[in-house]
Design an enzyme around this catalytic site. Structure first.
Site, mmCIF file in Angstrom:
data_model
loop_
_atom_site.group_PDB
_atom_site.id
_atom_site.type_symbol
_atom_site.label_atom_id
_atom_site.label_comp_id
_atom_site.label_asym_id
_atom_site.label_seq_id
_atom_site.Cartn_x
_atom_site.Cartn_y
_atom_site.Cartn_z
ATOM 1 N N ASP A 1 0.943 -0.965 0.194
ATOM 2 C CA ASP A 1 0.125 0.052 -0.038
ATOM 3 C C ASP A 1 0.609 0.862 -0.224
ATOM 4 O O ASP A 1 2.019 1.423 -0.336
ATOM 5 C CB ASP A 1 -1.461 0.270 1.839
ATOM 6 N N ASP B 1 -9.664 3.335 -4.163
ATOM 7 C CA ASP B 1 -10.339 2.034 -3.474
ATOM 8 C C ASP B 1 -11.921 2.170 -3.532
ATOM 9 O O ASP B 1 -12.955 3.222 -3.936
ATOM 10 C CB ASP B 1 -10.789 2.157 -1.721
HETATM 11 C C1 GAL Z 1 -5.934 0.958 1.240
HETATM 12 C C2 GAL Z 1 -6.463 0.284 0.064
HETATM 13 C C3 GAL Z 1 -7.358 -1.489 0.371
HETATM 14 C C4 GAL Z 1 -6.791 -1.665 1.371
HETATM 15 C C5 GAL Z 1 -6.952 -0.433 2.790
HETATM 16 C C6 GAL Z 1 -6.176 -1.080 4.440
HETATM 17 O O1 GAL Z 1 -4.915 2.169 0.472
HETATM 18 O O2 GAL Z 1 -6.165 0.826 -0.793
HETATM 19 O O3 GAL Z 1 -7.547 -1.803 -0.610
HETATM 20 O O4 GAL Z 1 -5.827 -2.605 1.480
HETATM 21 O O5 GAL Z 1 -5.709 0.537 2.051
HETATM 22 O O6 GAL Z 1 -5.839 -0.053 4.850
#
Ligand code: GAL
Length: 497
Positions: free
Chosen positions: A148, A208
Protein backbone atom coordinates in the site's frame (compact mmCIF):
# COMPACT_ATOMS: atom_id res chain seq x y z
CA UNK A 1 35.95 -13.95 -18.54
CA UNK A 2 34.92 -15.19 -21.98
CA UNK A 3 32.25 -13.33 -23.87
CA UNK A 4 29.72 -16.11 -23.40
CA UNK A 5 30.32 -16.52 -19.68
CA UNK A 6 30.08 -12.77 -19.07
CA UNK A 7 26.86 -12.82 -21.05
CA UNK A 8 25.60 -15.67 -18.88
CA UNK A 9 26.58 -13.77 -15.74
CA UNK A 10 24.77 -10.67 -16.96
CA UNK A 11 21.74 -12.76 -17.79
CA UNK A 12 21.79 -14.37 -14.35
CA UNK A 13 21.91 -10.92 -12.76
CA UNK A 14 19.05 -9.78 -14.93
CA UNK A 15 16.98 -12.77 -13.95
CA UNK A 16 17.78 -12.16 -10.30
CA UNK A 17 17.18 -8.43 -10.26
CA UNK A 18 15.27 -8.12 -13.47
CA UNK A 19 11.73 -7.14 -14.22
CA UNK A 20 9.02 -8.50 -12.00
CA UNK A 21 7.28 -9.45 -15.20
CA UNK A 22 10.07 -12.01 -15.48
CA UNK A 23 9.61 -13.48 -12.02
CA UNK A 24 7.45 -16.11 -13.69
CA UNK A 25 4.31 -15.07 -11.81
CA UNK A 26 0.97 -13.68 -12.98
CA UNK A 27 1.45 -14.75 -16.59
CA UNK A 28 -2.31 -14.34 -16.58
CA UNK A 29 -3.96 -11.97 -14.09
CA UNK A 30 -3.89 -13.29 -10.53
CA UNK A 31 -7.11 -14.64 -9.06
CA UNK A 32 -7.99 -15.01 -5.42
CA UNK A 33 -9.83 -13.59 -2.42
CA UNK A 34 -8.99 -10.72 -0.06
CA UNK A 35 -10.79 -9.98 3.18
CA UNK A 36 -10.74 -6.16 3.02
CA UNK A 37 -13.95 -5.30 1.15
CA UNK A 38 -16.20 -7.19 3.52
CA UNK A 39 -14.25 -7.50 6.77
CA UNK A 40 -11.90 -4.50 6.96
CA UNK A 41 -9.74 -4.91 10.07
CA UNK A 42 -11.82 -7.75 11.50
CA UNK A 43 -9.32 -10.47 10.56
CA UNK A 44 -8.43 -13.76 12.23
CA UNK A 45 -6.97 -17.18 11.68
CA UNK A 46 -10.47 -18.71 11.63
CA UNK A 47 -11.67 -16.29 8.97
CA UNK A 48 -8.80 -17.19 6.66
CA UNK A 49 -9.13 -20.90 7.31
CA UNK A 50 -12.88 -20.89 6.73
CA UNK A 51 -12.63 -18.77 3.59
CA UNK A 52 -9.84 -20.89 2.14
CA UNK A 53 -11.85 -24.04 2.71
CA UNK A 54 -14.90 -22.53 1.02
CA UNK A 55 -12.79 -21.52 -1.98
CA UNK A 56 -12.08 -25.22 -2.40
CA UNK A 57 -15.56 -26.51 -1.53
CA UNK A 58 -17.37 -24.09 -3.84
CA UNK A 59 -15.19 -25.18 -6.74
CA UNK A 60 -13.60 -21.71 -6.90
CA UNK A 61 -10.08 -23.10 -6.59
CA UNK A 62 -10.77 -25.27 -9.62
CA UNK A 63 -11.85 -22.16 -11.51
CA UNK A 64 -8.46 -20.54 -10.83
CA UNK A 65 -8.95 -18.57 -7.59
CA UNK A 66 -5.63 -19.30 -6.00
CA UNK A 67 -4.49 -16.60 -3.58
CA UNK A 68 -5.97 -16.11 -0.11
CA UNK A 69 -4.91 -12.60 0.85
CA UNK A 70 -4.83 -11.21 4.37
CA UNK A 71 -5.17 -7.42 4.18
CA UNK A 72 -4.39 -4.73 6.76
CA UNK A 73 -4.45 -4.95 10.60
CA UNK A 74 -2.72 -8.28 11.21
CA UNK A 75 0.38 -7.18 13.15
CA UNK A 76 1.33 -5.99 16.58
CA UNK A 77 4.45 -3.88 16.04
CA UNK A 78 8.05 -5.08 15.86
CA UNK A 79 10.21 -7.00 18.29
CA UNK A 80 13.64 -5.84 19.54
CA UNK A 81 15.26 -7.08 16.33
CA UNK A 82 12.87 -5.06 14.20
CA UNK A 83 10.95 -8.13 13.04
CA UNK A 84 7.21 -7.75 12.50
CA UNK A 85 5.17 -9.55 15.13
CA UNK A 86 1.74 -10.95 14.33
CA UNK A 87 -1.22 -10.06 16.52
CA UNK A 88 -1.41 -13.31 18.48
CA UNK A 89 -4.97 -12.64 19.58
CA UNK A 90 -6.08 -12.73 15.96
CA UNK A 91 -3.51 -15.32 14.86
CA UNK A 92 -2.73 -17.47 17.94
CA UNK A 93 -0.55 -19.90 15.99
CA UNK A 94 1.38 -17.25 14.05
CA UNK A 95 1.44 -16.59 10.34
CA UNK A 96 3.50 -19.59 9.25
CA UNK A 97 0.73 -21.83 10.59
CA UNK A 98 -1.85 -19.91 8.56
CA UNK A 99 0.33 -20.26 5.49
CA UNK A 100 0.66 -24.00 6.11
CA UNK A 101 -3.11 -24.45 6.38
CA UNK A 102 -3.66 -22.55 3.16
CA UNK A 103 -0.92 -24.45 1.36
CA UNK A 104 -2.35 -27.75 2.57
CA UNK A 105 -5.51 -26.88 0.65
CA UNK A 106 -3.49 -26.35 -2.51
CA UNK A 107 -3.89 -22.56 -2.31
CA UNK A 108 -1.38 -19.73 -1.94
CA UNK A 109 -1.06 -17.16 0.84
CA UNK A 110 -0.92 -13.37 0.41
CA UNK A 111 -0.15 -10.65 2.94
CA UNK A 112 -0.32 -6.87 3.10
CA UNK A 113 1.93 -4.01 4.10
CA UNK A 114 2.51 -0.37 3.17
CA UNK A 115 5.46 1.42 1.58
CA UNK A 116 5.13 3.86 4.42
CA UNK A 117 5.86 4.30 8.09
CA UNK A 118 2.42 2.92 8.91
CA UNK A 119 -0.16 0.93 7.04
CA UNK A 120 -3.44 2.65 6.25
CA UNK A 121 -4.87 1.14 9.45
CA UNK A 122 -1.89 2.63 11.34
CA UNK A 123 -0.08 -0.62 11.97
CA UNK A 124 3.69 -0.87 11.42
CA UNK A 125 4.63 -0.15 7.80
CA UNK A 126 7.61 -1.45 5.86
CA UNK A 127 9.33 1.73 4.69
CA UNK A 128 12.95 1.36 5.79
CA UNK A 129 12.33 -2.27 6.81
CA UNK A 130 12.00 -3.75 3.34
CA UNK A 131 14.69 -6.40 3.59
CA UNK A 132 13.85 -7.69 7.02
CA UNK A 133 10.12 -7.76 6.24
CA UNK A 134 10.57 -9.54 2.92
CA UNK A 135 12.74 -12.14 4.66
CA UNK A 136 10.14 -12.55 7.41
CA UNK A 137 7.31 -13.08 4.94
CA UNK A 138 9.39 -15.54 2.94
CA UNK A 139 10.18 -17.47 6.11
CA UNK A 140 6.45 -17.70 6.87
CA UNK A 141 5.71 -19.07 3.40
CA UNK A 142 4.07 -15.97 1.93
CA UNK A 143 3.42 -16.10 -1.83
CA UNK A 144 1.99 -12.63 -2.51
CA UNK A 145 2.48 -9.09 -1.22
CA UNK A 146 -0.11 -6.33 -1.56
CA UNK A 147 1.88 -3.18 -0.91
CA UNK A 148 0.00 0.00 0.00
CA UNK A 149 0.82 3.70 -0.08
CA UNK A 150 -0.22 5.21 3.26
CA UNK A 151 2.11 7.30 5.43
CA UNK A 152 4.78 7.35 2.75
CA UNK A 153 6.71 10.24 4.35
CA UNK A 154 6.16 12.44 1.35
CA UNK A 155 8.07 10.08 -0.93
CA UNK A 156 5.68 10.65 -3.82
CA UNK A 157 4.94 13.36 -6.31
CA UNK A 158 6.86 12.19 -9.33
CA UNK A 159 6.91 8.88 -11.12
CA UNK A 160 10.60 8.44 -10.31
CA UNK A 161 10.16 9.01 -6.57
CA UNK A 162 7.27 6.56 -6.30
CA UNK A 163 9.03 4.02 -8.51
CA UNK A 164 12.18 4.19 -6.39
CA UNK A 165 10.27 3.72 -3.14
CA UNK A 166 8.43 0.67 -4.47
CA UNK A 167 11.54 -0.70 -6.13
CA UNK A 168 13.27 -1.17 -2.78
CA UNK A 169 10.65 -3.78 -1.88
CA UNK A 170 10.81 -5.33 -5.36
CA UNK A 171 14.50 -6.00 -4.84
CA UNK A 172 13.98 -7.22 -1.29
CA UNK A 173 11.35 -9.71 -2.46
CA UNK A 174 13.59 -10.92 -5.29
CA UNK A 175 16.44 -11.33 -2.81
CA UNK A 176 14.45 -13.80 -0.72
CA UNK A 177 14.66 -16.29 -3.58
CA UNK A 178 11.01 -17.17 -2.97
CA UNK A 179 8.57 -16.39 -5.79
CA UNK A 180 6.35 -13.69 -4.28
CA UNK A 181 3.80 -12.00 -6.47
CA UNK A 182 4.22 -8.23 -6.06
CA UNK A 183 0.99 -6.26 -6.18
CA UNK A 184 1.36 -2.47 -5.93
CA UNK A 185 -1.44 -0.63 -4.21
CA UNK A 186 -0.60 3.04 -4.65
CA UNK A 187 -4.05 3.92 -5.96
CA UNK A 188 -2.80 5.13 -9.34
CA UNK A 189 -0.75 7.92 -7.75
CA UNK A 190 2.15 8.97 -9.97
CA UNK A 191 0.87 6.97 -12.93
CA UNK A 192 2.13 3.49 -11.94
CA UNK A 193 0.96 2.06 -15.28
CA UNK A 194 4.00 3.82 -16.78
CA UNK A 195 6.56 2.18 -14.50
CA UNK A 196 4.85 -0.59 -12.57
CA UNK A 197 5.64 -3.27 -15.11
CA UNK A 198 9.38 -2.78 -14.57
CA UNK A 199 9.17 -3.82 -10.92
CA UNK A 200 5.82 -5.43 -10.13
CA UNK A 201 3.16 -7.89 -11.26
CA UNK A 202 0.23 -5.48 -10.96
CA UNK A 203 -0.60 -1.95 -9.86
CA UNK A 204 -3.82 -0.38 -8.70
CA UNK A 205 -5.04 2.28 -11.14
CA UNK A 206 -7.46 4.07 -8.82
CA UNK A 207 -8.59 4.76 -5.31
CA UNK A 208 -10.62 2.13 -3.50
CA UNK A 209 -13.67 0.78 -5.26
CA UNK A 210 -17.00 1.16 -3.48
CA UNK A 211 -20.09 -0.99 -3.79
CA UNK A 212 -21.83 1.56 -6.06
CA UNK A 213 -22.32 1.58 -9.79
CA UNK A 214 -21.96 5.30 -10.55
CA UNK A 215 -22.34 7.30 -7.34
CA UNK A 216 -20.10 10.36 -7.53
CA UNK A 217 -17.89 11.15 -4.55
CA UNK A 218 -15.71 14.23 -4.03
CA UNK A 219 -13.05 11.99 -2.57
CA UNK A 220 -12.68 10.28 -5.95
CA UNK A 221 -11.83 13.02 -8.45
CA UNK A 222 -11.39 12.60 -12.20
CA UNK A 223 -14.39 11.11 -13.93
CA UNK A 224 -15.76 10.73 -17.44
CA UNK A 225 -13.79 12.25 -20.28
CA UNK A 226 -11.24 13.86 -17.94
CA UNK A 227 -10.29 10.71 -16.09
CA UNK A 228 -7.08 10.24 -18.03
CA UNK A 229 -4.95 12.88 -16.32
CA UNK A 230 -5.33 11.89 -12.73
CA UNK A 231 -2.12 11.83 -10.74
CA UNK A 232 -3.99 11.65 -7.41
CA UNK A 233 -7.01 9.43 -7.89
CA UNK A 234 -8.57 9.49 -4.39
CA UNK A 235 -10.87 6.85 -2.96
CA UNK A 236 -14.54 5.90 -2.73
CA UNK A 237 -14.63 5.31 -6.47
CA UNK A 238 -17.65 3.87 -8.24
CA UNK A 239 -17.57 1.09 -10.77
CA UNK A 240 -18.07 3.37 -13.75
CA UNK A 241 -15.50 5.84 -12.44
CA UNK A 242 -12.88 3.07 -12.40
CA UNK A 243 -13.99 1.80 -15.81
CA UNK A 244 -13.53 5.32 -17.19
CA UNK A 245 -10.06 5.54 -15.68
CA UNK A 246 -9.12 2.13 -17.10
CA UNK A 247 -10.20 3.12 -20.60
CA UNK A 248 -7.18 5.38 -21.06
CA UNK A 249 -4.50 2.89 -20.08
CA UNK A 250 -5.59 -0.48 -21.44
CA UNK A 251 -2.41 -0.81 -23.48
CA UNK A 252 -0.24 -0.78 -20.35
CA UNK A 253 -0.98 -4.29 -19.11
CA UNK A 254 1.21 -7.13 -20.36
CA UNK A 255 1.81 -10.74 -19.41
CA UNK A 256 3.18 -10.71 -15.89
CA UNK A 257 2.19 -7.09 -15.17
CA UNK A 258 -1.41 -5.93 -15.06
CA UNK A 259 -3.61 -2.91 -14.48
CA UNK A 260 -5.46 -3.64 -11.22
CA UNK A 261 -8.97 -2.15 -11.13
CA UNK A 262 -9.25 -3.08 -7.42
CA UNK A 263 -11.04 -5.97 -5.77
CA UNK A 264 -14.45 -7.28 -6.72
CA UNK A 265 -17.57 -6.13 -4.91
CA UNK A 266 -19.71 -8.96 -6.31
CA UNK A 267 -21.80 -10.34 -3.46
CA UNK A 268 -21.40 -7.42 -1.07
CA UNK A 269 -24.99 -6.31 -1.49
CA UNK A 270 -24.72 -2.70 -2.68
CA UNK A 271 -25.28 -3.31 -6.37
CA UNK A 272 -27.86 -5.06 -8.51
CA UNK A 273 -27.24 -8.30 -10.32
CA UNK A 274 -26.69 -6.55 -13.71
CA UNK A 275 -24.28 -4.14 -12.01
CA UNK A 276 -22.26 -7.01 -10.57
CA UNK A 277 -22.25 -8.70 -13.98
CA UNK A 278 -20.77 -5.47 -15.32
CA UNK A 279 -17.97 -5.45 -12.79
CA UNK A 280 -17.06 -9.09 -13.35
CA UNK A 281 -17.22 -8.74 -17.13
CA UNK A 282 -15.27 -5.52 -17.55
CA UNK A 283 -12.65 -6.52 -14.97
CA UNK A 284 -12.18 -9.73 -16.97
CA UNK A 285 -12.06 -7.93 -20.31
CA UNK A 286 -9.43 -5.47 -19.06
CA UNK A 287 -7.29 -8.29 -17.64
CA UNK A 288 -7.50 -6.95 -14.12
CA UNK A 289 -6.65 -9.33 -11.30
CA UNK A 290 -9.87 -11.02 -10.16
CA UNK A 291 -9.73 -10.80 -6.39
CA UNK A 292 -13.01 -11.68 -4.71
CA UNK A 293 -14.02 -9.36 -1.87
CA UNK A 294 -17.18 -10.95 -0.51
CA UNK A 295 -17.94 -12.91 2.64
CA UNK A 296 -17.82 -16.43 1.26
CA UNK A 297 -19.59 -17.85 4.30
CA UNK A 298 -22.82 -16.14 3.30
CA UNK A 299 -22.47 -16.16 -0.48
CA UNK A 300 -25.78 -16.01 -2.34
CA UNK A 301 -26.40 -18.40 -5.24
CA UNK A 302 -26.72 -15.65 -7.85
CA UNK A 303 -23.32 -14.27 -6.81
CA UNK A 304 -21.65 -17.68 -6.81
CA UNK A 305 -23.02 -18.07 -10.33
CA UNK A 306 -21.33 -14.82 -11.41
CA UNK A 307 -17.90 -15.56 -9.99
CA UNK A 308 -18.10 -19.13 -11.32
CA UNK A 309 -18.66 -18.25 -14.96
CA UNK A 310 -15.75 -19.98 -16.67
CA UNK A 311 -16.61 -18.50 -20.08
CA UNK A 312 -15.94 -15.03 -18.65
CA UNK A 313 -12.95 -16.10 -16.57
CA UNK A 314 -11.44 -17.59 -19.73
CA UNK A 315 -11.48 -14.06 -21.19
CA UNK A 316 -9.53 -12.84 -18.17
CA UNK A 317 -7.08 -15.75 -18.33
CA UNK A 318 -6.73 -15.63 -22.12
CA UNK A 319 -3.26 -16.69 -23.33
CA UNK A 320 -2.88 -13.55 -25.48
CA UNK A 321 -2.99 -11.37 -22.34
CA UNK A 322 -4.36 -8.49 -24.37
CA UNK A 323 -6.77 -6.06 -22.72
CA UNK A 324 -9.96 -5.06 -24.44
CA UNK A 325 -10.20 -1.34 -25.23
CA UNK A 326 -13.06 1.10 -25.30
CA UNK A 327 -14.28 1.87 -28.81
CA UNK A 328 -16.83 4.51 -27.93
CA UNK A 329 -18.64 6.16 -25.02
CA UNK A 330 -21.68 8.42 -25.01
CA UNK A 331 -23.24 10.36 -22.17
CA UNK A 332 -27.04 10.49 -22.31
CA UNK A 333 -30.05 12.14 -20.69
CA UNK A 334 -31.40 8.83 -19.41
CA UNK A 335 -30.07 9.62 -15.96
CA UNK A 336 -30.41 7.78 -12.67
CA UNK A 337 -30.63 9.05 -9.08
CA UNK A 338 -27.01 10.18 -9.31
CA UNK A 339 -27.60 12.16 -12.49
CA UNK A 340 -25.67 9.76 -14.68
CA UNK A 341 -26.54 8.19 -18.01
CA UNK A 342 -24.13 6.72 -20.55
CA UNK A 343 -23.35 3.73 -22.70
CA UNK A 344 -20.14 2.36 -24.13
CA UNK A 345 -18.65 -0.49 -26.14
CA UNK A 346 -15.39 -2.32 -25.62
CA UNK A 347 -13.70 -4.95 -27.75
CA UNK A 348 -10.42 -6.79 -28.10
CA UNK A 349 -8.55 -9.77 -29.43
CA UNK A 350 -8.91 -13.19 -27.84
CA UNK A 351 -7.20 -16.50 -28.48
CA UNK A 352 -8.53 -18.09 -31.67
CA UNK A 353 -10.75 -21.03 -30.77
CA UNK A 354 -11.35 -21.70 -34.45
CA UNK A 355 -7.71 -22.45 -35.09
CA UNK A 356 -7.79 -20.15 -38.09
CA UNK A 357 -5.90 -17.01 -39.00
CA UNK A 358 -8.32 -14.80 -37.15
CA UNK A 359 -8.46 -14.06 -33.46
CA UNK A 360 -11.71 -14.54 -31.66
CA UNK A 361 -13.05 -11.10 -30.78
CA UNK A 362 -14.54 -9.98 -27.49
CA UNK A 363 -17.41 -7.47 -27.59
CA UNK A 364 -18.64 -5.88 -24.36
CA UNK A 365 -21.71 -3.62 -24.33
CA UNK A 366 -22.05 -1.54 -21.15
CA UNK A 367 -25.38 0.17 -20.53
CA UNK A 368 -25.07 2.96 -17.97
CA UNK A 369 -28.51 4.30 -18.83
CA UNK A 370 -31.34 4.27 -16.32
CA UNK A 371 -33.41 1.91 -18.51
CA UNK A 372 -32.80 -1.14 -20.69
CA UNK A 373 -31.20 -0.34 -24.02
CA UNK A 374 -30.79 -1.97 -27.41
CA UNK A 375 -27.18 -1.42 -28.29
CA UNK A 376 -25.37 -2.16 -31.49
CA UNK A 377 -21.89 -1.96 -32.92
CA UNK A 378 -20.69 -2.68 -36.41
CA UNK A 379 -18.08 -5.33 -37.05
CA UNK A 380 -15.76 -2.59 -38.25
CA UNK A 381 -16.08 -0.75 -34.95
CA UNK A 382 -15.45 -3.92 -32.98
CA UNK A 383 -12.49 -5.01 -35.09
CA UNK A 384 -10.37 -1.89 -34.63
CA UNK A 385 -6.76 -2.42 -33.50
CA UNK A 386 -6.78 -6.20 -33.29
CA UNK A 387 -3.33 -6.72 -34.71
CA UNK A 388 -1.66 -6.67 -38.08
CA UNK A 389 -4.72 -7.90 -40.00
CA UNK A 390 -6.97 -4.99 -40.91
CA UNK A 391 -10.44 -4.41 -39.51
CA UNK A 392 -11.73 -4.58 -43.08
CA UNK A 393 -10.31 -8.08 -43.55
CA UNK A 394 -11.96 -9.18 -40.30
CA UNK A 395 -15.26 -7.59 -41.26
CA UNK A 396 -15.23 -9.41 -44.60
CA UNK A 397 -15.98 -12.67 -42.78
CA UNK A 398 -19.16 -13.93 -41.15
CA UNK A 399 -19.01 -14.23 -37.37
CA UNK A 400 -20.62 -16.59 -34.92
CA UNK A 401 -21.86 -14.65 -31.89
CA UNK A 402 -21.60 -16.43 -28.55
CA UNK A 403 -23.21 -15.00 -25.44
CA UNK A 404 -20.69 -15.52 -22.63
CA UNK A 405 -23.38 -15.18 -19.96
CA UNK A 406 -25.59 -17.60 -21.89
CA UNK A 407 -24.87 -20.62 -19.77
CA UNK A 408 -24.60 -18.89 -16.43
CA UNK A 409 -25.15 -21.46 -13.69
CA UNK A 410 -28.72 -21.57 -12.42
CA UNK A 411 -29.46 -20.39 -8.89
CA UNK A 412 -30.59 -23.94 -8.07
CA UNK A 413 -27.28 -25.41 -9.09
CA UNK A 414 -25.36 -22.71 -7.23
CA UNK A 415 -27.49 -23.29 -4.14
CA UNK A 416 -26.74 -27.01 -4.35
CA UNK A 417 -23.03 -26.28 -4.30
CA UNK A 418 -23.45 -23.96 -1.33
CA UNK A 419 -25.52 -26.55 0.52
CA UNK A 420 -22.98 -29.26 -0.19
CA UNK A 421 -20.20 -27.10 1.24
CA UNK A 422 -22.15 -26.56 4.42
CA UNK A 423 -23.02 -30.24 4.68
CA UNK A 424 -26.76 -29.82 3.98
CA UNK A 425 -26.97 -31.36 0.61
CA UNK A 426 -27.94 -34.87 -0.38
CA UNK A 427 -27.72 -34.72 -4.19
CA UNK A 428 -24.80 -34.59 -6.59
CA UNK A 429 -22.93 -31.32 -6.03
CA UNK A 430 -19.53 -30.09 -7.09
CA UNK A 431 -16.95 -32.83 -6.82
CA UNK A 432 -14.40 -31.57 -9.32
CA UNK A 433 -15.64 -33.74 -12.14
CA UNK A 434 -19.02 -32.27 -13.10
CA UNK A 435 -19.51 -32.29 -16.86
CA UNK A 436 -21.27 -28.95 -16.90
CA UNK A 437 -18.75 -27.02 -14.80
CA UNK A 438 -15.25 -26.14 -15.92
CA UNK A 439 -12.30 -27.45 -13.92
CA UNK A 440 -9.21 -25.36 -14.65
CA UNK A 441 -7.09 -27.51 -12.36
CA UNK A 442 -7.73 -30.48 -14.62
CA UNK A 443 -7.57 -28.49 -17.85
CA UNK A 444 -5.99 -25.03 -18.02
CA UNK A 445 -7.93 -22.26 -19.70
CA UNK A 446 -5.29 -22.19 -22.45
CA UNK A 447 -5.87 -25.87 -23.11
CA UNK A 448 -9.65 -25.52 -22.96
CA UNK A 449 -9.56 -22.67 -25.47
CA UNK A 450 -7.25 -24.62 -27.76
CA UNK A 451 -9.81 -27.44 -27.71
CA UNK A 452 -12.73 -24.99 -28.09
CA UNK A 453 -14.24 -26.52 -24.95
CA UNK A 454 -17.97 -25.68 -25.06
CA UNK A 455 -17.91 -24.70 -21.37
CA UNK A 456 -15.73 -21.73 -22.32
CA UNK A 457 -17.76 -20.56 -25.29
CA UNK A 458 -21.09 -19.55 -23.75
CA UNK A 459 -24.12 -20.10 -25.98
CA UNK A 460 -24.34 -19.42 -29.68
CA UNK A 461 -26.96 -16.77 -30.40
CA UNK A 462 -26.70 -15.78 -34.04
CA UNK A 463 -24.43 -15.28 -37.01
CA UNK A 464 -23.48 -11.85 -38.28
CA UNK A 465 -22.88 -11.51 -42.01
CA UNK A 466 -19.85 -9.67 -43.44
CA UNK A 467 -19.86 -5.95 -42.61
CA UNK A 468 -22.84 -6.60 -40.34
CA UNK A 469 -23.81 -5.33 -36.92
CA UNK A 470 -23.86 -6.99 -33.51
CA UNK A 471 -27.00 -6.15 -31.59
CA UNK A 472 -27.47 -6.54 -27.85
CA UNK A 473 -30.39 -6.07 -25.49
CA UNK A 474 -28.80 -4.77 -22.32
CA UNK A 475 -30.36 -4.37 -18.87
CA UNK A 476 -30.29 -1.09 -16.98
CA UNK A 477 -26.72 -0.79 -15.65
CA UNK A 478 -26.07 -4.17 -17.20
CA UNK A 479 -23.73 -5.70 -19.71
CA UNK A 480 -23.74 -8.02 -22.71
CA UNK A 481 -20.58 -9.95 -23.47
CA UNK A 482 -20.00 -11.82 -26.70
CA UNK A 483 -17.23 -13.94 -28.06
CA UNK A 484 -17.19 -13.62 -31.85
CA UNK A 485 -15.73 -16.58 -33.72
CA UNK A 486 -14.74 -16.37 -37.37
CA UNK A 487 -16.67 -18.57 -39.78
CA UNK A 488 -14.35 -19.66 -42.58
CA UNK A 489 -15.28 -18.35 -46.01
CA UNK A 490 -16.16 -20.76 -48.84
CA UNK A 491 -12.73 -20.20 -50.35
CA UNK A 492 -10.97 -21.05 -47.10
CA UNK A 493 -13.16 -24.11 -46.62
CA UNK A 494 -12.31 -25.36 -50.07
CA UNK A 495 -8.62 -24.89 -49.38
CA UNK A 496 -8.92 -27.07 -46.29
CA UNK A 497 -10.56 -29.96 -48.19
C1 GAL B 1 -6.22 1.02 1.23
C2 GAL B 1 -6.24 -0.01 0.11
C3 GAL B 1 -7.32 -0.99 0.42
C4 GAL B 1 -7.02 -1.67 1.75
C5 GAL B 1 -6.84 -0.61 2.84
C6 GAL B 1 -6.34 -1.23 4.15
O1 GAL B 1 -5.26 1.98 0.97
O2 GAL B 1 -6.44 0.63 -1.11
O3 GAL B 1 -7.45 -1.95 -0.61
O4 GAL B 1 -5.87 -2.45 1.62
O5 GAL B 1 -5.92 0.37 2.47
O6 GAL B 1 -6.18 -0.27 5.15
Amino acid sequence: MSQSSSLAAALALFVRFGLAVNNGLARTPQMGWDNWNSFGCDVSEELLQASAKLIVDYGLKDLGYQYVILDDCWSNGRDDNGTLVPDYTKFPNGMAAVADDIHDLGLKFGMYSSAGVYTCGQYAGSLGYEEIDAQTWASWGVDYLKYDNCYNSGQAGTQQISHDRYNVMAKALNDTGRPILYSLCNWGEDYPWNWGSTIANSWRISGDVTDYYDKPDDRCPCDGPDAWDCGLPGWHCSLLNIINKASFITSKGIKGAWNDLDMLEVGNGGMTDPEYLTQFSVWSAVKSPLILGNDLRIVQPQDLAIISNAAIIAVNQDPLGSSASRRWFYETDDIDEYGKGSYQVWSGALYSTTGGDYYDVLAVFVNGNNSPLTMNATLLELFADLGSTSAEAYAALSWEVNDLWGNRMSNEEAQAIIDAASGNYTGAAWNGTSTDRYNATAKSYAQGLAEADPLLLGTKTTTVAPSGTVVAEVDRHGVAVFRLRAIPTEAARKREL
